[in-house]
Design an enzyme around this catalytic site. Structure first.
Site, PDB file in Angstrom:
ATOM      1  N   LYS A 120     -40.957  21.288  15.176  1.00  0.00           N
ATOM      2  CA  LYS A 120     -40.963  22.713  15.511  1.00  0.00           C
ATOM      3  C   LYS A 120     -40.887  23.574  14.263  1.00  0.00           C
ATOM      4  O   LYS A 120     -41.536  24.605  14.173  1.00  0.00           O
ATOM      5  CB  LYS A 120     -39.825  23.066  16.476  1.00  0.00           C
ATOM      6  CG  LYS A 120     -40.091  22.531  17.879  1.00  0.00           C
ATOM      7  CD  LYS A 120     -39.242  23.221  18.927  1.00  0.00           C
ATOM      8  CE  LYS A 120     -39.528  22.605  20.299  1.00  0.00           C
ATOM      9  NZ  LYS A 120     -38.574  22.994  21.326  1.00  0.00           N
TER      10      LYS A 120
ATOM     11  N   LYS B   3     -49.281  13.917  26.149  1.00  0.00           N
ATOM     12  CA  LYS B   3     -48.410  13.966  27.338  1.00  0.00           C
ATOM     13  C   LYS B   3     -48.596  15.294  28.078  1.00  0.00           C
ATOM     14  O   LYS B   3     -48.894  16.324  27.476  1.00  0.00           O
ATOM     15  CB  LYS B   3     -46.943  13.737  26.961  1.00  0.00           C
ATOM     16  CG  LYS B   3     -46.216  14.917  26.355  1.00  0.00           C
ATOM     17  CD  LYS B   3     -44.698  14.730  26.466  1.00  0.00           C
ATOM     18  CE  LYS B   3     -43.996  16.066  26.244  1.00  0.00           C
ATOM     19  NZ  LYS B   3     -42.607  16.125  26.580  1.00  0.00           N
TER      20      LYS B   3
ATOM     21  N   LYS C 258     -45.806  21.689  29.221  1.00  0.00           N
ATOM     22  CA  LYS C 258     -46.025  23.101  29.559  1.00  0.00           C
ATOM     23  C   LYS C 258     -46.722  23.838  28.425  1.00  0.00           C
ATOM     24  O   LYS C 258     -47.275  24.905  28.640  1.00  0.00           O
ATOM     25  CB  LYS C 258     -44.741  23.792  29.980  1.00  0.00           C
ATOM     26  CG  LYS C 258     -43.617  23.707  29.005  1.00  0.00           C
ATOM     27  CD  LYS C 258     -42.344  24.267  29.617  1.00  0.00           C
ATOM     28  CE  LYS C 258     -41.120  23.860  28.843  1.00  0.00           C
ATOM     29  NZ  LYS C 258     -40.394  22.760  29.410  1.00  0.00           N
TER      30      LYS C 258
HETATM   31  P1  ATP Z   1     -42.626  20.047  27.910  1.00  0.00           P
HETATM   32  O1  ATP Z   1     -43.216  18.963  27.091  1.00  0.00           O
HETATM   33  O2  ATP Z   1     -43.422  20.367  29.106  1.00  0.00           O
HETATM   34  O3  ATP Z   1     -42.248  21.257  27.096  1.00  0.00           O
HETATM   35  P2  ATP Z   1     -39.878  19.367  27.931  1.00  0.00           P
HETATM   36  O4  ATP Z   1     -39.574  17.969  27.524  1.00  0.00           O
HETATM   37  O5  ATP Z   1     -39.594  20.439  26.949  1.00  0.00           O
HETATM   38  O6  ATP Z   1     -41.315  19.434  28.518  1.00  0.00           O
HETATM   39  P3  ATP Z   1     -37.722  19.837  29.728  1.00  0.00           P
HETATM   40  O7  ATP Z   1     -37.736  20.774  30.857  1.00  0.00           O
HETATM   41  O8  ATP Z   1     -36.722  20.060  28.705  1.00  0.00           O
HETATM   42  O9  ATP Z   1     -39.194  19.792  29.257  1.00  0.00           O
HETATM   43  O10 ATP Z   1     -37.650  18.331  30.194  1.00  0.00           O
HETATM   44  C1  ATP Z   1     -37.269  17.845  31.395  1.00  0.00           C
HETATM   45  C2  ATP Z   1     -37.461  16.351  31.393  1.00  0.00           C
HETATM   46  O11 ATP Z   1     -38.839  16.023  31.651  1.00  0.00           O
HETATM   47  C3  ATP Z   1     -37.083  15.628  30.103  1.00  0.00           C
HETATM   48  O12 ATP Z   1     -36.255  14.515  30.400  1.00  0.00           O
HETATM   49  C4  ATP Z   1     -38.413  15.156  29.530  1.00  0.00           C
HETATM   50  O13 ATP Z   1     -38.263  13.956  28.820  1.00  0.00           O
HETATM   51  C5  ATP Z   1     -39.258  14.951  30.806  1.00  0.00           C
HETATM   52  N1  ATP Z   1     -40.714  15.069  30.568  1.00  0.00           N
HETATM   53  C6  ATP Z   1     -41.371  16.138  30.050  1.00  0.00           C
HETATM   54  N2  ATP Z   1     -42.708  15.910  29.997  1.00  0.00           N
HETATM   55  C7  ATP Z   1     -42.919  14.661  30.526  1.00  0.00           C
HETATM   56  C8  ATP Z   1     -44.099  13.847  30.762  1.00  0.00           C
HETATM   57  N3  ATP Z   1     -45.310  14.280  30.478  1.00  0.00           N
HETATM   58  N4  ATP Z   1     -43.920  12.622  31.316  1.00  0.00           N
HETATM   59  C9  ATP Z   1     -42.681  12.175  31.640  1.00  0.00           C
HETATM   60  N5  ATP Z   1     -41.537  12.888  31.433  1.00  0.00           N
HETATM   61  C10 ATP Z   1     -41.643  14.115  30.887  1.00  0.00           C
END
Ligand code: ATP
Ligand code: LTN
Length: 346
Positions: free
Chosen positions: A121, A204, A207
């Site tokens: 980041k 992956k 969002k």
């Molecule tokens: P993004 O990548 O969408 O910003 P994030 O990891 O920041 O997602 P959070 O809301 O903090 O989103 O994560 C919630 C959970 O979802 C975490 O445990 C993360 O590991 C899981 N997660 C996020 N994206 C995926 C994915 N594509 N496949 C499986 N698990 C995921």
């Protein structure tokens, strides 16, 4: 026996989700939230909405408030039962920030700087522009976890490094002071640890995806969702076969199909032998719509009753504080903080 060493009736689990979007996506659901609902059967669960983590990057106050409610409603809609699980908001339990400070004081600056998520980041927006909160985020996350002494922390693959740091900090504290924390383990379901983008199955689902067509938002209009599935990128050839290297698009769709329908991938391969991608995607679109429609209805109904959501979150915070406050008393004692004496006792 000191309070943090009390035997637990059921082993605990704990996890958190950041309220950083209006709706969770299929990756969040299959990779994380669904496990939460399943694990509450055998464990004593604590699930929280990480609103303090959400302000480590620039944010809009009004949106954060709304998204906090949305996250709570979606957890309940996904089957997390407020009677059985403590569902709470991180800032309602001040012990998180209090233990976070102590974790910061036992973490090396270099150690914090080396965390992959911080490096990525800060490389993106420049080290001069990132907040100190983004640097210390993993220490707050360690505090989130260690306060509850959970056995498992169900998360996606991307959180593994933070879990490793949490274990290191727990060990360091136990060694330097006195055994206080249990070393938690990551609980990462193999099959759905990484759901991929529908348009770019080598990244992956996220969002922050480059194109909205690759992302299934669970609260989207089910018609839009069905269309996204039908237009998902597939691979050359026409055989519905699980082959991660040669057919990453079909492999991802097979994973989603299997996870939502409960049918083994091999059985799906047999079912679609001799049929083309079109039939397969059409059926998968139906499966996804069958899941998202009631999920969406439940979430929207909950969002219409804010008083009920407030009640759920207040009950969750009460359960969480009962545990967190006890841990913090021990921690404060062990680092040598003088306990406050109430004036009435003097
Ligand atoms: P993004 O990548 O969408 O910003 P994030 O990891 O920041 O997602 P959070 O809301 O903090 O989103 O994560 C919630 C959970 O979802 C975490 O445990 C993360 O590991 C899981 N997660 C996020 N994206 C995926 C994915 N594509 N496949 C499986 N698990 C995921
Ligand atoms: N960092 C996590 C959210 C999170 C979390 C936690 C998960 C904050 N504190 C404690 C598990 C345990 C994320 O971005 N997904």
């Amino acid at each position: 026996m000191s309070s943090t060493q009390e035997p637990q009736a059921r082993p605990r689990i704990l996890s958190g989700i950041q309220p950083t979007s209006d709706t969770i996506h299929l990756g969040n659901y299959l990779g994380a939230v669904r496990q939460w609902a399943q694990l509450q059967e055998d464990f004593e669960p604590f699930f929280f909405i990480a609103n303090q983590h959400a302000i480590t990057v620039e944010h809009d106050a009004k949106l954060l408030r709304e998204r906090t409610y949305r996250a709570a409603a979606q957890l309940v809609a996904a089957g997390v039962d407020p009677e059985r699980s403590a569902i709470f908001v991180q800032s309602h339990v001040p012990e998180h920030a209090q233990l976070g400070w102590i974790m910061e004081c036992i973490t090396g600056f270099g150690e914090a700087r080396r965390m992959t998520q911080f490096k990525d980041k800060s490389a993106k927006i420049g080290e001069g522009s990132v907040s100190v909160g983004l640097l210390t985020y993993p220490m707050l996350m360690a505090a989130d976890i260690l306060l509850y002494r959970p056995q498992y922390v169900p998360v996606g693959e991307d959180q593994r490094q933070h879990l490793e740091l949490t274990r290191d900090l727990a060990q360091r504290f136990n060694h330097r002071f006195k055994k206080t924390f249990r070393l938690p383990e990551a609980y990462i379901p193999k099959a759905t640890a990484k759901i991929m983008d529908l348009q770019d199955p080598t990244s992956k689902m996220s969002k922050s995806a480059s194109s909205p067509a690759g992302l299934i938002d669970v609260l989207d209009d089910p018609k839009v969702t069905a269309k996204k599935i039908r237009s998902a990128v597939t691979d050359s050839g026409s055989e519905v076969r699980f082959d991660e290297a040669e057919k990453p698009g079909i492999a991802n769709l097979l994973r989603i199909y299997s996870a939502l329908s409960g049918t083994e991938i091999e059985a799906l391969e047999k079912q679609y032998a001799g049929k083309g991608y079109g039939d397969f995607k059409k059926d998968l679109a139906d499966v996804v719509v069958e899941f998202v429609t009631p999920f969406r209805d439940r979430t929207l109904a909950l969002l219409d009753d804010r008083a009920e959501l407030d009640r759920i979150l207040a009950a969750g915070a009460e359960k969480a504080r009962a545990v967190a406050a006890r841990t913090l008393v021990d921690v404060y004692d062990r680092v040598g903080f003088v306990a406050p004496v109430r004036s009435a006792d003097q």
